[in-house]
Design a protein around this motif. Structure first.
Motif, PDB file in Angstrom:
ATOM      1  N   LEU A   1       0.873  -1.176   0.013  1.00 43.12           N
ATOM      2  CA  LEU A   1      -0.058   0.066  -0.053  1.00 43.12           C
ATOM      3  C   LEU A   1       0.935   1.328  -0.060  1.00 43.12           C
ATOM      4  O   LEU A   1       1.787   1.240   0.828  1.00 43.12           O
ATOM      5  N   ASN A   2       0.458   2.222  -0.896  1.00 45.86           N
ATOM      6  CA  ASN A   2       1.391   3.250  -0.813  1.00 45.86           C
ATOM      7  C   ASN A   2       0.673   4.678  -1.286  1.00 45.86           C
ATOM      8  O   ASN A   2      -0.489   4.448  -2.045  1.00 45.86           O
ATOM      9  N   ASP A   3       0.770   5.523  -0.673  1.00 44.45           N
ATOM     10  CA  ASP A   3       0.231   7.067  -0.517  1.00 44.45           C
ATOM     11  C   ASP A   3       1.221   8.011  -1.332  1.00 44.45           C
ATOM     12  O   ASP A   3       2.553   7.554  -1.223  1.00 44.45           O
ATOM     13  N   GLN A   4       0.954   9.113  -1.451  1.00 41.11           N
ATOM     14  CA  GLN A   4       1.920  10.205  -2.159  1.00 41.11           C
ATOM     15  C   GLN A   4       2.096  11.170  -1.047  1.00 41.11           C
ATOM     16  O   GLN A   4       1.232  12.085  -1.095  1.00 41.11           O
ATOM     17  N   ALA A   5       3.225  11.188  -0.228  1.00 36.26           N
ATOM     18  CA  ALA A   5       3.421  12.171   0.493  1.00 36.26           C
ATOM     19  C   ALA A   5       3.118  13.699  -0.302  1.00 36.26           C
ATOM     20  O   ALA A   5       3.571  13.893  -1.521  1.00 36.26           O
ATOM     21  N   GLN A   6       2.551  14.513   0.349  1.00 34.83           N
ATOM     22  CA  GLN A   6       2.359  16.043  -0.417  1.00 34.83           C
ATOM     23  C   GLN A   6       2.763  17.291   0.542  1.00 34.83           C
ATOM     24  O   GLN A   6       2.525  17.303   1.524  1.00 34.83           O
ATOM     25  N   VAL A   7       3.513  17.979  -0.311  1.00 36.57           N
ATOM     26  CA  VAL A   7       3.964  19.193   0.118  1.00 36.57           C
ATOM     27  C   VAL A   7       3.361  20.309  -0.636  1.00 36.57           C
ATOM     28  O   VAL A   7       3.393  20.218  -1.830  1.00 36.57           O
ATOM     29  N   VAL A   8       3.055  21.389   0.175  1.00 35.78           N
ATOM     30  CA  VAL A   8       2.298  22.715  -0.536  1.00 35.78           C
ATOM     31  C   VAL A   8       3.022  23.732  -0.110  1.00 35.78           C
ATOM     32  O   VAL A   8       3.733  23.842   1.013  1.00 35.78           O
ATOM     33  N   PHE A   9       2.868  24.744  -0.897  1.00 33.94           N
ATOM     34  CA  PHE A   9       3.365  26.185  -0.643  1.00 33.94           C
ATOM     35  C   PHE A   9       2.396  27.199  -1.700  1.00 33.94           C
ATOM     36  O   PHE A   9       1.791  26.707  -2.474  1.00 33.94           O
ATOM     37  N   ALA A  10       2.727  28.478  -1.342  1.00 38.48           N
ATOM     38  CA  ALA A  10       1.937  29.498  -1.952  1.00 38.48           C
ATOM     39  C   ALA A  10       2.735  30.567  -2.259  1.00 38.48           C
ATOM     40  O   ALA A  10       4.064  31.048  -1.544  1.00 38.48           O
ATOM     41  N   ALA A  11       2.893  31.218  -3.521  1.00 39.78           N
ATOM     42  CA  ALA A  11       3.616  32.381  -3.768  1.00 39.78           C
ATOM     43  C   ALA A  11       2.680  33.407  -4.641  1.00 39.78           C
ATOM     44  O   ALA A  11       1.719  33.035  -5.279  1.00 39.78           O
ATOM     45  N   ARG A  12       2.858  34.814  -4.645  1.00 42.24           N
ATOM     46  CA  ARG A  12       2.060  35.721  -5.062  1.00 42.24           C
ATOM     47  C   ARG A  12       2.976  36.207  -6.303  1.00 42.24           C
ATOM     48  O   ARG A  12       4.257  36.377  -6.499  1.00 42.24           O
ATOM     49  N   LEU A  13       2.331  35.972  -7.741  1.00 46.21           N
ATOM     50  CA  LEU A  13       3.035  36.162  -8.753  1.00 46.21           C
ATOM     51  C   LEU A  13       3.704  37.683  -8.681  1.00 46.21           C
ATOM     52  O   LEU A  13       2.882  38.852  -8.574  1.00 46.21           O
ATOM     53  N   ARG A  14       4.775  37.973  -9.127  1.00 45.29           N
ATOM     54  CA  ARG A  14       5.488  39.335  -9.043  1.00 45.29           C
ATOM     55  C   ARG A  14       5.333  39.845 -10.319  1.00 45.29           C
ATOM     56  O   ARG A  14       5.392  39.057 -11.663  1.00 45.29           O
ATOM     57  N   ASP A  15       5.255  40.999 -10.541  1.00 50.04           N
ATOM     58  CA  ASP A  15       5.254  41.985 -11.718  1.00 50.04           C
ATOM     59  C   ASP A  15       4.232  41.584 -12.798  1.00 50.04           C
ATOM     60  O   ASP A  15       4.473  41.204 -13.885  1.00 50.04           O
ATOM     61  N   VAL A  16       3.077  41.345 -12.381  1.00 51.33           N
ATOM     62  CA  VAL A  16       1.934  41.014 -13.295  1.00 51.33           C
ATOM     63  C   VAL A  16       0.772  42.112 -13.165  1.00 51.33           C
ATOM     64  O   VAL A  16       0.527  42.868 -12.095  1.00 51.33           O
ATOM     65  N   GLU A  17       0.391  42.589 -14.357  1.00 55.37           N
ATOM     66  CA  GLU A  17      -0.566  43.590 -14.424  1.00 55.37           C
ATOM     67  C   GLU A  17      -2.052  43.505 -13.855  1.00 55.37           C
ATOM     68  O   GLU A  17      -2.398  42.281 -14.006  1.00 55.37           O
ATOM     69  N   PRO A  18      -2.591  44.198 -13.251  1.00 55.83           N
ATOM     70  CA  PRO A  18      -4.001  44.259 -12.983  1.00 55.83           C
ATOM     71  C   PRO A  18      -4.989  43.740 -14.243  1.00 55.83           C
ATOM     72  O   PRO A  18      -4.577  44.268 -15.107  1.00 55.83           O
ATOM     73  N   LEU A  19      -5.614  42.793 -14.047  1.00 60.83           N
ATOM     74  CA  LEU A  19      -6.458  42.376 -15.084  1.00 60.83           C
ATOM     75  C   LEU A  19      -7.995  43.062 -15.335  1.00 60.83           C
ATOM     76  O   LEU A  19      -8.121  44.103 -14.331  1.00 60.83           O
ATOM     77  N   GLY A  20      -8.342  43.123 -16.539  1.00 65.02           N
ATOM     78  CA  GLY A  20      -9.389  44.006 -16.706  1.00 65.02           C
ATOM     79  C   GLY A  20     -10.718  43.481 -16.080  1.00 65.02           C
ATOM     80  O   GLY A  20     -10.656  42.446 -15.658  1.00 65.02           O
ATOM     81  N   ALA A  21     -11.970  44.213 -16.272  1.00 60.84           N
ATOM     82  CA  ALA A  21     -12.938  43.954 -15.526  1.00 60.84           C
ATOM     83  C   ALA A  21     -13.525  42.205 -16.109  1.00 60.84           C
ATOM     84  O   ALA A  21     -14.473  41.979 -15.616  1.00 60.84           O
ATOM     85  N   ASP A  22     -13.150  42.190 -17.387  1.00 62.01           N
ATOM     86  CA  ASP A  22     -13.900  40.945 -18.043  1.00 62.01           C
ATOM     87  C   ASP A  22     -13.006  39.958 -17.903  1.00 62.01           C
ATOM     88  O   ASP A  22     -13.340  38.614 -18.234  1.00 62.01           O
ATOM     89  N   ALA A  23     -11.865  39.768 -16.962  1.00 60.80           N
ATOM     90  CA  ALA A  23     -10.978  38.668 -16.748  1.00 60.80           C
ATOM     91  C   ALA A  23     -11.877  37.619 -16.132  1.00 60.80           C
ATOM     92  O   ALA A  23     -12.909  37.985 -15.327  1.00 60.80           O
ATOM     93  N   PRO A  24     -11.790  36.475 -16.369  1.00 59.88           N
ATOM     94  CA  PRO A  24     -12.534  35.375 -15.402  1.00 59.88           C
ATOM     95  C   PRO A  24     -12.160  35.348 -14.104  1.00 59.88           C
ATOM     96  O   PRO A  24     -11.070  35.592 -13.689  1.00 59.88           O
TER      97      PRO A  24
END
Length: 506
Positions: free
Chosen positions: A293-316
């Motif tokens: 029996l085997n599972d997959q150990a899972q490591v998670v993390f989060a980051a904020r994208l740098r240098d991205v322009e705000p999206l328009g009002a019609d963005a999903p």
């Protein structure tokens, strides 16, 4: 008064379980042996129309919540957890649509699988999954199957796998470009950063549709007059006569009555815990049953994208992955992790009152680790403990080896490197999810080339020593994998179904 259902007295093929692999058997048989009679039995209820559809396709949130609750097995409906934050707080709870083991998930001196979870509904876990369908690479591949790639192609066909469902995601290309800059050097093209293959597609109106067992069954199975699906039907035993399957004992959970259904072939396509459970309850107990029996150990993390322009009002702005897509860092033997990178459900997240986050720019990174396979990592059963259905309850024995601990630490360092490549880190360190979180349990009915006590079935998924009995699901995968296992499991089911079809049409 409860309506009495009619179960066929005899069929050619009986399938236990309605997840993607059970559905694959029904589909291939409908295509290749349409005259064969096929009956599928599912312990849980039907929660969607068509049966087996993904709950994310249910537009009404209240109806979706009811479908998820109906999937959560017998007993009380407990608290649910939808994100790593709750796991960090020490909450032992299942995700919506799933339920945990009441006990027996860990023993003293062992790591166990404290959040091992299951679903009981038509469609199984495919009504609740992420739809990720990466192919195995390197040592993940099953070397003794020369036709593996063609089988995986069939798996893609049945699951409706695409790679373009999120091509319109405004940040997807940015995420992949930044990951590729620190990952791709020296890798062959197939192992470079790329779009995640997903069991999902876009309708003409732009709506995202996720695949469940409904897609695997397809119109050909639903239109097959020789196919029948029985929900709320608990298979309590595989019946044997003279070393060959003879059929099933099935309890109608609506009436409590037990029926005998004769069958020439039986396919047990429950999950990696309940498939060995049924075999054990039926007195079918190969030496390797429940082991590896085997599972997959899972490591998670989060980051904020740098240098991205705000999206328009019609963005999903409809939620998970609509901005950042779903990107894949494939497993290699040199870097034995499977990486999945997507937008966090919780975005936008204001980091501070004067620092609003661009919607969709918070991405979650996850690395799945391949397990060091051991025969002693196992699920066992006895006559003293029963589950909510009255079946022998799973008792899990599971330990991380020194190699596993080292690999998890390596994954933690690697995910920080990937996070820094993508953007600004949102935490001081990554988080290792409780064992069992991946829902990718494998190996408990593993495939092998010879009957030497280390496998349960042959390369066609036929259980050693029992004519006419097949197993299906993630438990059949014999290798240590880090990638999501569904498309591989469906591919193996295709091979087994073709074998039955050949035998039926001789």
């Amino acid at each position: 008064m409860t309506e009495v259902r009619e179960y066929s007295a005899a069929v050619d093929v009986a399938i236990v379980g309605s997840g993607p692999t059970g559905a694959a058997y029904a589909r291939i048989l409908s295509e290749r042996a349409p005259e064969a009679t096929v009956a599928m039995f599912e312990v849980g209820p039907t929660i969607s129309d068509p049966p087996g559809a993904h709950v994310k396709n249910i537009a009404d949130p209240d109806a979706r919540a009811r479908a998820q609750a109906a999937s959560e097995g017998p007993g009380e409906r407990g608290a649910k957890v939808a994100n790593p934050g709750a796991a960090k707080a020490g909450v032992r709870a299942a995700r919506p649509g799933t339920f945990l083991l009441d006990d027996g998930f860990a023993f003293p001196g062992e790591d166990g699988l404290p959040v091992a979870a299951m679903s009981s509904n038509v469609g199984g876990m495919s009504a609740h999954w992420t739809g990720a369908c990466p192919r195995p690479g390197g040592s993940e591949r099953i070397a003794f199957l020369p036709d593996l790639d063609e089988l995986l192609d069939e798996g893609d066909r049945l699951l409706g796998v695409t790679t373009d469902a999120f091509d319109a995601a405004p940040f997807g290309a940015i995420v992949r470009e930044r990951l590729a800059a620190v990952v791709d050097e020296g890798r062959p093209p197939a192992a470079r950063v790329q779009r995640m293959p997903l069991a999902a597609h876009r309708r003409e109106d732009g709506r995202l549709v996720w695949s469940g067992s409904d897609v695997v069954l397809g119109d050909v199975t639903r239109a097959n007059p020789n196919f029948e699906l029985h929900d709320e039907s608990l298979v309590t035993s595989v019946l044997l006569e003279g070393g060959r399957v003879a059929g099933l004992a099935v309890r109608d959970l609506r009436t409590g009555e037990t029926h005998e259904v004769r069958a020439r072939y039986v396919v047990v396509a429950a999950d990696a815990l309940r498939t060995p459970q049924l075999l054990w309850a039926s007195g079918i107990r190969p030496a390797a049953l429940g082991r590896y029996l085997n599972d997959q150990a899972q490591v998670v993390f989060a980051a904020r994208l740098r240098d991205v322009e705000p999206l328009g009002a019609d963005a999903p702005t409809t939620g998970l992955a609509e901005h950042s897509g779903v990107s894949w860092v494939p497993f290699t033997d040199d870097m034995p992790f499977h990486g999945q990178v997507m937008q966090l459900d919780a975005s936008p997240i204001p980091l501070a009152e004067d620092d609003p986050v661009v919607p969709g720019s918070i991405v979650g990174l996850g690395l799945f680790c391949a397990k060091d396979l051991q025969a002693d990592d196992r699920v066992v059963f006895d006559d003293e403990h029963v589950d909510g259905y009255g079946m022998p309850a799973p008792r899990i024995h599971y330990r991380l080896t020194d190699h596993d601990h080292a690999l998890i630490e390596r994954a933690r360092a690697e995910i920080v490197r990937l996070g820094e490549a993508v953007g600004d880190l949102l935490d001081s360190r990554p988080f290792t999810l409780p064992l069992g979180s991946s829902l990718h349990y494998q190996g408990s009915t593993r495939m092998g080339v010879v009957d030497d006590g280390t496998s349960v079935c042959d390369p066609d998924s036929r259980v050693w020593g029992v004519d006419g009995l097949y197993v299906a699901g993630n438990g059949v995968i014999p290798t240590a994998t880090a990638c999501n296992p569904t498309v591989t499991s469906v591919a193996l089911a295709v091979r087994g179904a073709r074998r039955i079809a050949r035998d039926l049409t001789r």
